[in-house]
Motif scaffolding. Sequence first.
Motif, short mmCIF file in Angstrom:
data_model
loop_
_atom_site.label_atom_id
_atom_site.label_comp_id
_atom_site.label_asym_id
_atom_site.label_seq_id
_atom_site.Cartn_x
_atom_site.Cartn_y
_atom_site.Cartn_z
N SER A 228 0.59 -1.19 0.00
CA SER A 228 -0.04 0.07 0.02
C SER A 228 0.87 1.25 0.02
O SER A 228 1.68 1.45 1.00
CB SER A 228 -1.09 0.21 1.41
OG SER A 228 -1.73 -1.24 1.11
N GLN A 267 -4.39 -0.57 -2.76
CA GLN A 267 -2.88 -0.60 -3.19
C GLN A 267 -2.27 0.61 -3.27
O GLN A 267 -2.05 1.30 -2.37
CB GLN A 267 -2.68 -1.80 -4.35
CG GLN A 267 -3.58 -3.10 -4.35
CD GLN A 267 -2.97 -4.25 -4.74
OE1 GLN A 267 -2.12 -4.70 -4.68
NE2 GLN A 267 -3.63 -4.17 -5.92
N ARG A 483 -7.08 -7.89 -1.60
CA ARG A 483 -6.04 -6.85 -1.84
C ARG A 483 -5.87 -6.82 -3.34
O ARG A 483 -5.08 -7.72 -3.92
CB ARG A 483 -4.91 -7.19 -1.02
CG ARG A 483 -4.12 -6.00 -0.67
CD ARG A 483 -3.08 -6.36 0.39
NE ARG A 483 -3.15 -5.24 1.27
CZ ARG A 483 -2.23 -5.22 2.52
NH1 ARG A 483 -1.81 -6.51 2.78
NH2 ARG A 483 -2.25 -4.34 3.29
#
Length: 729
Positions: A228, A267, A483
């Motif tokens: 991230s 992300q 994710r």
Amino acid sequence: MGPKWTFVILLIVYPSKVAEAQGEVFPQGVKADVVILMDESGSIGYIEFMMMKEFLDTLVHSLFVGTDHIRISLMKFSSSPEVVFRLNDHMNRSEILKGIYSVVQTGGATYTGMALWHMMALFQMVRGSRASEGVPQIGIVITDGKSNDQVEVSAHLLRKHGVSLMGIGIQGASKEELLMITGNPENVFLIDTFGDMKSSVPYVAQRLCDLAEERVSCNLTVCSQGASIDIMIILDDRSQSIMPQGFELIKDFLRSLLHCFYLGQDQVRVGLVLYSQHSDTAAFNLSTPLNNREILKHIWNLRQSNSSTTETDPHLEMMSDLLREEREGVRGESVTKVGLVIMGSELHENVRASLEELKNHGVSLYAIGGANASLMGLNKITGRRENVFFVQKFSGLQEISERISQEICSSAEDRGQQVVHVPPPGPKNSNVTDSQVTLYRGQSLSALCPYDQRYKEDVKYWCRMKGELDCATIVRTDFPLRRGDVSITDDPSQHVFTVTMQNLQTQDTGEYVCAVDNGRNPLYMASLSLTVTAGFPDVSVRSNMVSGKEGNSTTAECLYSDIMDDSEKMWCRNGTPAGNWSSCLTAEGERASQDRMDLIINTWSRTFTVTMRHLEMNDTDWYWCIAGDKQIPVYISVLNATNASISPPTMNLITFPLVLTLRATEDDNSSWIWERYLDILLKGAVGLLFLACTILAALVMRDYQSKCYVFLSLKSLSPNILNKMTMYD
């Protein structure tokens, strides 16, 4: 004589007219291998065929052609295809145009399917393809009618192996057939007449460029999925600071750099502020996350400012406000925050103050300066000399791309992801080989991770190895379940959890681990070595989840690359990637049969198909397509004949069964720990025994010395005293 001279003049003069009329659509940094199929069937007249050549001429002038840029190959087709020139035959525009105008129409019927089969051979390394380097592979079909043969199979194989297809239909062409070829309505262009072809070039070239940008590969260090990061770019767009050519090189650099990140809400997010921005918004900002394609388009459309910026310009304050807004868009503490400043000369004091404010709020600043920027000024911006990159000319930006991506990714993985330490494997697992699979770019992977029933209530997770003993967590069954393109689901009733990785890219290549978190030690259940290739994998399958009704037949199709032409082809059942197969059918020549199975090899299409006849319920199992030392799994599911409902296969999803206990399980870990404890206890016991013996020896020596002293004392007494003592006794 007249007609001959007219033809020569057209040949020499026309390209220059087109060059003046059309600008290059492709940016200089984009690469692509483009193969064009040109219909020369008898339904196309001589004048219409010349118009088709003029269309190709105009298209070529819209592309940035060169050895390291766009490569072009041409094949004409009718009843049979014929290669005009390959990807590595002509490396400049003039040679390509000569090749186009040299084509002589022979006429015949329209066999597009056969031409697509032969197109596949042009996407080979020996013929100039750069698929192994990650260069996008694009095919264009130009036709005026419906094909006399089937196009679906050959088109599917091309798309399956990473080739993006475009279809251009004129007059009587079939829209349905072109859609069947391309698989995407955005890649289909229908043109009313041959005379309208030239006017469609901007749209065709734009779509061609979009496809190249979408499929461009990253050769830099890549952050793993799950990292991230918030990246803020501050770009000096002043024409008096950076020359126009340098500004275009900066745009190319940003495109290649940002393409290396997984962009999205959870992300990597990107915001960009222009130094000379006169509007009240950034070029794009962090609060509205964009995907890779949208970011690339925004950067492509950036235009340099011709205004003269002075210290009193009011928009400097506006830019400072924008930087503050970008800072407020930054996510929480667990997210890596990065600022990238690109400047041609010194920045205004107000901007430096805003950058200092960003730095005070935890943003790591990196600065890239051109020839007119001072090293001292760059150091002040970042606060760290190692975060400063100085380029004399902006053509040197690509050379520092790797260093910048490494810096950003390493900081993101150290901060943004949970990293667990892998305990050494126990002696039982010291010689076990990991599962391996090779897929092509754009495919999806579904990894089945089995576990023991005692871990039914524990948290499961999927991580990527970084180094020998550290694993960076991507998704977990508690949080996060998803994710980016990676998701995880658990099925406690079947004692298996599934990890799905969609839209795989070359940067996903790495080693992944299925693991369980029991609150004490990480338990590694299985691991997978994944390779994602931009070209043709050595072994692949059309679909690896195949079903059939009991009593009927079903067919699995395996594909292999030219490298595996001479390798042994096998179909094996119920084995592991380590090679422990329970039974195998091996091809002898181009076919083999065994019981109810037939294996047939097609050397022309490089496929071997396995047909299983008279299916029985116990045929349900995992099987493996094998060529040489490469293999890929196929699951055969036999359904009850009375109430079976066969669903269509998922063409782009490969399911992979991982093997339990490829890595150390709890039992192995505990045995290894107990061995250490026993070793420590044994050493401690020896030490205590030695200490006890020493103390005992000391006590014995002390008692012996005491008795000796008494004896000597008595011996020294006179006889009279001894007699008196005896009398008292």
